[in-house]
Write an enzyme that holds these catalytic residues in place. Structure first.
Site, mmCIF file in Angstrom:
data_model
loop_
_atom_site.group_PDB
_atom_site.id
_atom_site.type_symbol
_atom_site.label_atom_id
_atom_site.label_comp_id
_atom_site.label_asym_id
_atom_site.label_seq_id
_atom_site.Cartn_x
_atom_site.Cartn_y
_atom_site.Cartn_z
ATOM 1 N N ASP A 15 43.164 45.587 26.481
ATOM 2 C CA ASP A 15 41.815 46.088 26.647
ATOM 3 C C ASP A 15 41.632 47.180 25.588
ATOM 4 O O ASP A 15 42.600 47.577 24.925
ATOM 5 C CB ASP A 15 41.664 46.649 28.068
ATOM 6 C CG ASP A 15 40.338 47.337 28.289
ATOM 7 O OD1 ASP A 15 39.303 46.756 27.929
ATOM 8 O OD2 ASP A 15 40.340 48.465 28.813
ATOM 9 N N ASP A 17 38.849 50.316 25.686
ATOM 10 C CA ASP A 17 38.518 51.630 26.241
ATOM 11 C C ASP A 17 39.450 51.974 27.400
ATOM 12 O O ASP A 17 39.567 51.216 28.366
ATOM 13 C CB ASP A 17 37.066 51.647 26.724
ATOM 14 C CG ASP A 17 36.084 51.476 25.577
ATOM 15 O OD1 ASP A 17 35.956 52.406 24.775
ATOM 16 O OD2 ASP A 17 35.465 50.401 25.479
ATOM 17 N N THR A 108 37.997 43.074 25.072
ATOM 18 C CA THR A 108 37.211 44.212 25.532
ATOM 19 C C THR A 108 35.871 43.783 26.111
ATOM 20 O O THR A 108 35.307 42.765 25.699
ATOM 21 C CB THR A 108 36.977 45.218 24.383
ATOM 22 O OG1 THR A 108 36.148 46.296 24.840
ATOM 23 C CG2 THR A 108 36.311 44.556 23.184
ATOM 24 N N SER A 109 35.365 44.578 27.031
ATOM 25 C CA SER A 109 34.032 44.345 27.591
ATOM 26 C C SER A 109 32.938 44.926 26.709
ATOM 27 O O SER A 109 31.753 44.744 26.988
ATOM 28 C CB SER A 109 33.942 44.966 28.992
ATOM 29 O OG SER A 109 34.845 44.340 29.876
ATOM 30 N N LYS A 140 34.918 40.627 32.782
ATOM 31 C CA LYS A 140 35.916 41.066 33.753
ATOM 32 C C LYS A 140 35.203 41.529 35.031
ATOM 33 O O LYS A 140 34.145 42.133 34.936
ATOM 34 C CB LYS A 140 36.737 42.221 33.174
ATOM 35 C CG LYS A 140 37.476 41.862 31.889
ATOM 36 C CD LYS A 140 38.058 43.114 31.232
ATOM 37 C CE LYS A 140 38.647 42.799 29.869
ATOM 38 N NZ LYS A 140 39.127 44.012 29.171
ATOM 39 N N ASP A 165 43.352 49.352 32.105
ATOM 40 C CA ASP A 165 43.252 50.647 32.786
ATOM 41 C C ASP A 165 42.284 50.650 33.951
ATOM 42 O O ASP A 165 42.266 51.600 34.729
ATOM 43 C CB ASP A 165 42.795 51.723 31.792
ATOM 44 C CG ASP A 165 41.326 51.561 31.420
ATOM 45 O OD1 ASP A 165 40.552 52.510 31.634
ATOM 46 O OD2 ASP A 165 40.955 50.482 30.930
#
Length: 200
Positions: A15, A17, A108-109, A140, A165
């Site tokens: 991921d 962030d 990543t989102s 996600k 995270d």
């Protein structure tokens, strides 16, 4: 708890962030501005927005008649202008420097343009396999992004280690069938195979 370095994995799927970099201050500043504009409870939103695509969070908290696409675009533009306080997670540069291009990916989102700006802010390269919000139809906690990254790397998802995270990200990694390393304090350690504070 064992170290992820003690097991050989086909690839690392990161991921961004909260995992490669800490952007929480910038993320929360922008979301608070957005909540203020619409009279939305900022604390309730911030409690669940990390690790989730912006458009999905907007949709979850949308007021009647809200244009979700327009609001997501506003958020992205605001985040593009705010990288103040974006810093690397300790040890990540050394870890990435030791990996071959086909040994790792980012899932990543964040939209691609925002992800590129944040990576540049901390001096990390864009990987050969880079899955962003635009690449998936379900964000996600759906595992689609991790499956896509493994496919693009040419490895089995069950042989990958996901670094995450957030609750949504950890759920996605587990649902994908990968091993999961939890980075930081947001998710209970027992939900992953490993738990680390950083990469040192």
């Amino acid at each position: 708890m064992p170290s992820f370095r003690d097991t050989a994995y086909a690839a690392f799927l990161f991921d961004m962030d909260g995992t490669l970099l800490d952007s929480s201050a910038a993320v929360e500043r922008v979301w608070r501005r957005w909540c203020d504009r619409h009279g939305i409870d900022a604390e309730a939103l911030i409690a669940v927005c990390h690790g989730v695509r912006g458009e999905d969070t907007v949709r979850r908290f949308a007021t009647p008649g809200m244009d979700v696409d327009a609001e997501a675009a506003w958020l992205n533009a605001a985040e593009l202008e705010d990288v103040d306080g974006v810093v690397p997670i300790a040890g990540i540069h050394d870890l990435i420097a030791g990996l071959a291009p086909d040994d790792w990916a980012i899932v990543t989102s964040a939209p691609r343009n925002l992800a590129e700006i944040r990576l540049a802010a901390i001096g990390l390269p864009v990987p050969a396999v880079f899955v962003t919000a635009e690449d998936v139809t379900k964000g996600k906690p759906d595992p689609q992004g991790f499956h896509l990254a493994a496919d693009r790397l040419g490895v089995a998802i069950g042989e990958c280690l996901v670094f995450e995270d957030s609750p949504a990200g950890v759920a996605a990694g587990n649902a994908a069938g990968a091993a999961v390393a939890i980075v930081g304090p947001r998710v209970p350690a027992e939900e992953g195979r490993y738990a680390i504070a950083d990469y040192r």
